[in-house]
Write a protein that holds these residues in place. Structure first.
Motif, PDB file in Angstrom:
ATOM      1  N   TYR A 295       4.617  -8.771  17.360  1.00  0.00           N
ATOM      2  CA  TYR A 295       3.491  -8.256  18.146  1.00  0.00           C
ATOM      3  C   TYR A 295       3.369  -6.731  18.129  1.00  0.00           C
ATOM      4  CZ  TYR A 295       3.653 -13.097  19.425  1.00  0.00           C
ATOM      5  OH  TYR A 295       3.692 -14.463  19.354  1.00  0.00           O
TER       6      TYR A 295
ATOM      7  N   ARG B  49     -12.178 -11.343  38.427  1.00  0.00           N
ATOM      8  CA  ARG B  49     -13.280 -10.451  38.039  1.00  0.00           C
ATOM      9  C   ARG B  49     -14.584 -11.241  37.945  1.00  0.00           C
ATOM     10  NH1 ARG B  49     -11.138  -8.706  34.104  1.00  0.00           N
ATOM     11  NH2 ARG B  49     -10.736  -6.585  34.801  1.00  0.00           N
TER      12      ARG B  49
ATOM     13  N   LYS C  18      -3.396  -1.362  20.132  1.00  0.00           N
ATOM     14  CA  LYS C  18      -2.925  -2.294  21.158  1.00  0.00           C
ATOM     15  C   LYS C  18      -2.589  -1.547  22.432  1.00  0.00           C
ATOM     16  CE  LYS C  18      -1.154  -6.019  18.331  1.00  0.00           C
ATOM     17  NZ  LYS C  18      -0.049  -6.439  17.467  1.00  0.00           N
TER      18      LYS C  18
ATOM     19  N   ALA D  84      -4.512  -5.079  31.354  1.00  0.00           N
ATOM     20  CA  ALA D  84      -5.467  -6.053  30.817  1.00  0.00           C
ATOM     21  C   ALA D  84      -6.885  -5.496  30.891  1.00  0.00           C
ATOM     22  CB  ALA D  84      -5.371  -7.373  31.587  1.00  0.00           C
ATOM     23  N   SER D  85      -7.220  -4.809  31.990  1.00  0.00           N
ATOM     24  CA  SER D  85      -8.543  -4.188  32.101  1.00  0.00           C
ATOM     25  C   SER D  85      -8.741  -3.117  31.027  1.00  0.00           C
ATOM     26  CB  SER D  85      -8.735  -3.558  33.487  1.00  0.00           C
ATOM     27  OG  SER D  85      -8.961  -4.551  34.468  1.00  0.00           O
TER      28      SER D  85
ATOM     29  N   ILE E 210       0.329  -5.409  34.762  1.00  0.00           N
ATOM     30  CA  ILE E 210      -0.368  -6.300  33.820  1.00  0.00           C
ATOM     31  C   ILE E 210      -1.881  -6.324  34.036  1.00  0.00           C
ATOM     32  CG2 ILE E 210      -0.645  -8.698  33.027  1.00  0.00           C
ATOM     33  CD1 ILE E 210       2.329  -9.146  33.578  1.00  0.00           C
ATOM     34  N   ALA E 211      -2.307  -6.476  35.276  1.00  0.00           N
ATOM     35  CA  ALA E 211      -3.754  -6.600  35.517  1.00  0.00           C
ATOM     36  C   ALA E 211      -4.476  -5.308  35.129  1.00  0.00           C
ATOM     37  CB  ALA E 211      -4.021  -6.959  36.983  1.00  0.00           C
TER      38      ALA E 211
ATOM     39  N   VAL F 281      10.147  -7.278  23.472  1.00  0.00           N
ATOM     40  CA  VAL F 281       8.835  -7.539  22.866  1.00  0.00           C
ATOM     41  C   VAL F 281       9.089  -8.242  21.533  1.00  0.00           C
ATOM     42  CG1 VAL F 281       6.763  -6.509  21.836  1.00  0.00           C
ATOM     43  CG2 VAL F 281       7.705  -5.551  23.944  1.00  0.00           C
TER      44      VAL F 281
ATOM     45  N   ARG G 212      -9.214  -4.808  27.636  1.00  0.00           N
ATOM     46  CA  ARG G 212     -10.581  -5.366  27.566  1.00  0.00           C
ATOM     47  C   ARG G 212     -11.577  -4.270  27.220  1.00  0.00           C
ATOM     48  NH1 ARG G 212     -10.521  -7.448  31.910  1.00  0.00           N
ATOM     49  NH2 ARG G 212     -10.464  -9.618  31.264  1.00  0.00           N
TER      50      ARG G 212
ATOM     51  N   ALA H 276      -6.553 -12.498  36.669  1.00  0.00           N
ATOM     52  CA  ALA H 276      -7.348 -11.276  36.871  1.00  0.00           C
ATOM     53  C   ALA H 276      -8.739 -11.454  36.261  1.00  0.00           C
ATOM     54  CB  ALA H 276      -6.636 -10.072  36.256  1.00  0.00           C
TER      55      ALA H 276
ATOM     56  N   ILE I 135      -0.883 -13.596  35.274  1.00  0.00           N
ATOM     57  CA  ILE I 135      -1.619 -12.503  35.934  1.00  0.00           C
ATOM     58  C   ILE I 135      -2.899 -12.108  35.193  1.00  0.00           C
ATOM     59  CG2 ILE I 135      -1.546 -10.090  36.686  1.00  0.00           C
ATOM     60  CD1 ILE I 135       1.438 -10.438  37.270  1.00  0.00           C
ATOM     61  N   ALA I 136      -2.791 -11.906  33.876  1.00  0.00           N
ATOM     62  CA  ALA I 136      -3.965 -11.421  33.135  1.00  0.00           C
ATOM     63  C   ALA I 136      -5.091 -12.455  33.177  1.00  0.00           C
ATOM     64  CB  ALA I 136      -3.584 -11.073  31.694  1.00  0.00           C
TER      65      ALA I 136
ATOM     66  N   ASP J 223     -11.192 -13.982  28.689  1.00  0.00           N
ATOM     67  CA  ASP J 223     -12.484 -13.948  29.391  1.00  0.00           C
ATOM     68  C   ASP J 223     -13.254 -15.255  29.197  1.00  0.00           C
ATOM     69  OD1 ASP J 223     -11.949 -11.506  30.469  1.00  0.00           O
ATOM     70  OD2 ASP J 223     -13.127 -10.363  29.032  1.00  0.00           O
TER      71      ASP J 223
ATOM     72  N   HIS K  88       2.222 -13.415  25.951  1.00  0.00           N
ATOM     73  CA  HIS K  88       3.070 -12.273  25.576  1.00  0.00           C
ATOM     74  C   HIS K  88       2.144 -11.247  24.919  1.00  0.00           C
ATOM     75  CE1 HIS K  88       6.346  -9.801  24.505  1.00  0.00           C
ATOM     76  NE2 HIS K  88       6.717 -10.362  23.390  1.00  0.00           N
ATOM     77  N   GLN K  89       1.491 -11.666  23.835  1.00  0.00           N
ATOM     78  CA  GLN K  89       0.329 -10.912  23.350  1.00  0.00           C
ATOM     79  C   GLN K  89      -0.910 -11.661  23.850  1.00  0.00           C
ATOM     80  OE1 GLN K  89      -0.459  -8.830  19.368  1.00  0.00           O
ATOM     81  NE2 GLN K  89      -1.119 -10.921  18.998  1.00  0.00           N
ATOM     82  N   MET K  90      -1.853 -10.926  24.389  1.00  0.00           N
ATOM     83  CA  MET K  90      -3.021 -11.578  24.986  1.00  0.00           C
ATOM     84  C   MET K  90      -4.301 -11.112  24.318  1.00  0.00           C
ATOM     85  SD  MET K  90      -1.640 -11.155  28.834  1.00  0.00           S
ATOM     86  CE  MET K  90       0.089 -11.571  29.117  1.00  0.00           C
ATOM     87  N   ASP K  91      -5.098 -12.090  23.969  1.00  0.00           N
ATOM     88  CA  ASP K  91      -6.410 -11.849  23.372  1.00  0.00           C
ATOM     89  C   ASP K  91      -7.408 -11.813  24.529  1.00  0.00           C
ATOM     90  OD1 ASP K  91      -8.989 -12.354  22.437  1.00  0.00           O
ATOM     91  OD2 ASP K  91      -8.300 -13.618  20.789  1.00  0.00           O
ATOM     92  N   MET K  92      -7.924 -10.632  24.842  1.00  0.00           N
ATOM     93  CA  MET K  92      -8.726 -10.472  26.059  1.00  0.00           C
ATOM     94  C   MET K  92     -10.046 -11.243  25.986  1.00  0.00           C
ATOM     95  SD  MET K  92      -6.600  -8.869  27.845  1.00  0.00           S
ATOM     96  CE  MET K  92      -7.682  -8.939  29.262  1.00  0.00           C
TER      97      MET K  92
ATOM     98  N   PRO L 150      -5.886  -6.112  21.667  1.00  0.00           N
ATOM     99  CA  PRO L 150      -4.963  -7.023  22.351  1.00  0.00           C
ATOM    100  C   PRO L 150      -4.053  -6.291  23.341  1.00  0.00           C
ATOM    101  CG  PRO L 150      -4.888  -7.342  19.960  1.00  0.00           C
ATOM    102  CD  PRO L 150      -5.635  -6.066  20.211  1.00  0.00           C
ATOM    103  N   LEU L 151      -3.586  -7.035  24.326  1.00  0.00           N
ATOM    104  CA  LEU L 151      -2.594  -6.547  25.284  1.00  0.00           C
ATOM    105  C   LEU L 151      -1.257  -7.188  24.931  1.00  0.00           C
ATOM    106  CD1 LEU L 151      -1.656  -5.335  28.039  1.00  0.00           C
ATOM    107  CD2 LEU L 151      -2.430  -7.471  29.091  1.00  0.00           C
ATOM    108  N   VAL L 152      -0.198  -6.384  24.901  1.00  0.00           N
ATOM    109  CA  VAL L 152       1.152  -6.923  24.744  1.00  0.00           C
ATOM    110  C   VAL L 152       1.939  -6.595  26.006  1.00  0.00           C
ATOM    111  CG1 VAL L 152       3.298  -6.828  23.409  1.00  0.00           C
ATOM    112  CG2 VAL L 152       1.092  -6.731  22.231  1.00  0.00           C
ATOM    113  N   VAL L 153       2.585  -7.607  26.569  1.00  0.00           N
ATOM    114  CA  VAL L 153       3.346  -7.430  27.811  1.00  0.00           C
ATOM    115  C   VAL L 153       4.832  -7.568  27.505  1.00  0.00           C
ATOM    116  CG1 VAL L 153       3.753  -8.318  30.131  1.00  0.00           C
ATOM    117  CG2 VAL L 153       1.440  -8.362  29.184  1.00  0.00           C
TER     118      VAL L 153
END
Lengths: 192, 192
Positions: free
Chosen positions: B113, A70, B53, B66-67, B62-63, B109, B70, A66, A62-63, A36, A28-32, B75-78
Motif C-alpha cells: 500500500y 456525512r 495517497k 478520510a475527508s 481516520i475520519a 502498513v 476524498r 463517517a 470509522i471511515a 461514498d 487498511h487502504q480505502m478507496d474513498m 486513496p487513504l492508508v491507515v
C-alpha cells in the motif's frame, strides 16, 4: 452481483478459518469513491428511518461510518476501545470479544454523546460473531436511545453474528452477505 | 481566530498536564461539516503539492484523513496499531510512544500500500510529542516514498513534537497552534 460483491471478488482474499482480507479497499487502504457509494447505498436502504446520529467502533469502520454520517448530515460517534480502567467522565461501557484479534476489549462512549430518545444508526465494516455490534447495541440501550438500524458492508452469514442480531429483533442491512468461502479455491458464495 | 481555533475555544476543555479534550467535535463525536471544512483547508494549504495517497494512524485521525483523501481524490492508508508480533504478510513497522495512553504501540502498513516514489500526505488530529508522526514518516521513508507534507488539526506547540518534525526538514501545517493552555482558567493562547 452488486458493486460490493464485485469488489470483494476482485480484491478480497480468502484465508483459512473464515478470514476474509479486504485490506486493499475497505479497511487498511480505502478507496474513498467506493466508501461514498457504500454510504449512498446505506442511506437508500434506511430512507424513511429517522436517524439522529451514526455510531461505530474504532478503528476499521470509522471511515465508512463517517461517509454515512456525512450523507445523512448527522454527527458521527465513535466508541473507543480501551484496556484502561482509568476512564474519565461519565461513560457507557460494554465488553466486546474481537473475532480478528481474539481478545476482549472494553468499549466506551461518553454519556453526553448519546441521549435518551435519539435514533442511532450503527455502522461497521464486517460482521463476524456480532460481538462488536452487540456491544454497540447495549450502549445505545443503556442510553435509552433507539437503535434505528444496523448496517455492515460485509456479513459473514456462516458465522453466528448476523442471526444473533436479527433474532434479537434488530434490522440489519448487509451490503454483501457471504454464505460460504473456500480458502483453497478462493471461491466466495453470496446469498441471493 | 480561524474556524478551528474558534471551535476549540467554544467546545474544547483544558485539563491538567497538557491535555486538551476535543471529544465533542473532533475525535469522539465528530461534526462532519467541520471535518470537511478542515479537509478543504488542508487541500488549500497543500495546493500545488503532488499527493498520491493520504496516510494516517488509527484511530482518532481516520475520519479527518478520510475527508482529506476524498477532497484530494486519492486513496487513504491507515497505519494499524498492533501489539501482536504475529503479523501477516510484508509490513513496514515502526514503534510509537503514545502521549495520551502512555504506552508503546507497534504500527504497521502493508508493503503493497506504499510504493517507491509515491507522494504521501500524512494527516493526524493532534500533535503532542510527535511520536505518531515520526513513526508514520519512518514508514514512508522505509517505503522509499516521499513525505509530501504533514498536516495536523491541532498542534500543541508547548510540547516538543512540532519542533522536532520541522527540525527534521518536513513541512508541517497545523490549523490551530496552541502556545499555552491553563487548566485552571481554561484559557488557550494560540500562536499568531
Amino acid at each position: 452481483m452488486n458493486f460490493v460483491e464485485e469488489r470483494i471478488v476482485m480484491d478480497g482474499v480468502v484465508r483459512p478459518k473464515g478470514v476474509l482480507k479486504v485490506d486493499a479497499f475497505l479497511n487498511h487502504q480505502m478507496d474513498m469513491e467506493f466508501l461514498d457509494a457504500i454510504a449512498l447505498e446505506f442511506t437508500k436502504r434506511f430512507a424513511g428511518t429517522p436517524v439522529t446520529k451514526v455510531l461505530t467502533i474504532e478503528a476499521s469502520g470509522i471511515a465508512i461510518a463517517a461517509s454515512v454520517a456525512r450523507e445523512l448530515k448527522v454527527p458521527l460517534v465513535v466508541a473507543k476501545k480501551t484496556r484502561s480502567m482509568n476512564l474519565d467522565g461519565d461513560l457507557y461501557v460494554a465488553e466486546v470479544l474481537s473475532f480478528s484479534h481474539k481478545n476482549i476489549n472494553t468499549i466506551v462512549v461518553g454519556k453526553k454523546y448519546l441521549s435518551e430518545g435519539e435514533q442511532i444508526l450503527i455502522i461497521d465494516d464486517i460482521m463476524a460473531n456480532g460481538c462488536a455490534m452487540q456491544g454497540l447495541i447495549s450502549i445505545v440501550e443503556d442510553a435509552e436511545a433507539h437503535v434505528a438500524g444496523c448496517g455492515v458492508v460485509i456479513e459473514k452469514a456462516f458465522q453466528e453474528g448476523s442471526d444473533r442480531i436479527r433474532n434479537l429483533g434488530y434490522r440489519l442491512e448487509s451490503l454483501a452477505i457471504i454464505k460460504s468461502m473456500d480458502s483453497e479455491t478462493g471461491k466466495i458464495t453470496f446469498a441471493e
